[in-house]
Design a protein around this motif. Sequence first.
Motif, PDB file in Angstrom:
ATOM      1  N   ARG A   1       0.801  -1.217   0.000  1.00 31.21           N
ATOM      2  CA  ARG A   1       0.000   0.000   0.000  1.00 31.21           C
ATOM      3  C   ARG A   1       0.836   1.269   0.000  1.00 31.21           C
ATOM      4  NH1 ARG A   1      -4.369   0.324   4.365  1.00 31.21           N
ATOM      5  NH2 ARG A   1      -2.566   0.242   5.709  1.00 31.21           N
ATOM      6  N   TYR A   2       1.959   1.246   0.704  1.00 33.05           N
ATOM      7  CA  TYR A   2       2.746   2.463   0.896  1.00 33.05           C
ATOM      8  C   TYR A   2       4.162   2.281   0.388  1.00 33.05           C
ATOM      9  CZ  TYR A   2      -0.927   3.503   4.316  1.00 33.05           C
ATOM     10  OH  TYR A   2      -2.118   3.720   4.924  1.00 33.05           O
ATOM     11  N   GLY A   3       4.810   3.419   0.187  1.00 31.43           N
ATOM     12  CA  GLY A   3       6.232   3.426  -0.113  1.00 31.43           C
ATOM     13  C   GLY A   3       7.004   3.772   1.143  1.00 31.43           C
TER      14      GLY A   3
ATOM     15  N   VAL B   1      13.117   6.538   9.023  1.00 27.32           N
ATOM     16  CA  VAL B   1      12.773   5.713   7.863  1.00 27.32           C
ATOM     17  C   VAL B   1      11.390   5.144   8.155  1.00 27.32           C
ATOM     18  CG1 VAL B   1      13.456   3.761   6.425  1.00 27.32           C
ATOM     19  CG2 VAL B   1      15.219   5.129   7.584  1.00 27.32           C
ATOM     20  N   ALA B   2      10.400   5.478   7.317  1.00 31.88           N
ATOM     21  CA  ALA B   2       9.016   5.137   7.654  1.00 31.88           C
ATOM     22  C   ALA B   2       8.198   4.737   6.431  1.00 31.88           C
ATOM     23  CB  ALA B   2       8.343   6.344   8.320  1.00 31.88           C
ATOM     24  N   LEU B   3       7.159   3.946   6.688  1.00 37.64           N
ATOM     25  CA  LEU B   3       6.132   3.728   5.676  1.00 37.64           C
ATOM     26  C   LEU B   3       5.381   5.037   5.525  1.00 37.64           C
ATOM     27  CD1 LEU B   3       4.576   0.302   6.702  1.00 37.64           C
ATOM     28  CD2 LEU B   3       6.160   0.766   4.846  1.00 37.64           C
ATOM     29  N   SER B   4       5.002   5.395   4.309  1.00 38.85           N
ATOM     30  CA  SER B   4       4.317   6.659   4.105  1.00 38.85           C
ATOM     31  C   SER B   4       3.246   6.548   3.034  1.00 38.85           C
ATOM     32  CB  SER B   4       5.309   7.745   3.691  1.00 38.85           C
ATOM     33  OG  SER B   4       4.633   8.950   3.397  1.00 38.85           O
ATOM     34  N   PRO B   5       2.016   6.985   3.352  1.00 39.02           N
ATOM     35  CA  PRO B   5       0.968   7.003   2.338  1.00 39.02           C
ATOM     36  C   PRO B   5       1.225   8.074   1.269  1.00 39.02           C
ATOM     37  CG  PRO B   5       0.168   7.958   4.386  1.00 39.02           C
ATOM     38  CD  PRO B   5       1.532   7.403   4.664  1.00 39.02           C
ATOM     39  N   GLN B   6       2.180   8.981   1.536  1.00 43.34           N
ATOM     40  CA  GLN B   6       2.529  10.031   0.575  1.00 43.34           C
ATOM     41  C   GLN B   6       3.475   9.526  -0.509  1.00 43.34           C
ATOM     42  OE1 GLN B   6       4.227  12.728   3.367  1.00 43.34           O
ATOM     43  NE2 GLN B   6       2.281  13.727   3.818  1.00 43.34           N
TER      44      GLN B   6
END
Length: 77
Positions: free
Chosen positions: A41-43, A56-61
Motif C-alpha cells: 500500500r505504501y512506499g 525511515v518510515a512507511l508513508s501514504p505520501q
Amino acid sequence: MTHDNYEVTLTAAAGTGWNALQEQLDTAHQTVKSLAISDRRYGVLITRHRYDAYTVALSPQVPYGMTFERDCPETPQ
C-alpha cells in the motif's frame, strides 16, 4: 496485517563515522521496505532531520514500490 505507522528512528552516537551511519540507514531501509512490500500500500520515506538523525518510515505520501528522501531540519531551540 498492516503496518500503517511503522517507522525506524536513527540517531548516530558521537563519533559514528559516515560508513557506520550508512549501514544503519541501509538496514532500516531494508526492514521498512520489506514491510511495504508485504502490505502493498505504501512506499518508504527517509527523512533527514539533522546530519546525525534520520527517520525511515512507511508513508501514504509515497507510491507503493518507491522510496523518497527529504530533508526536514528541526527548528533550532
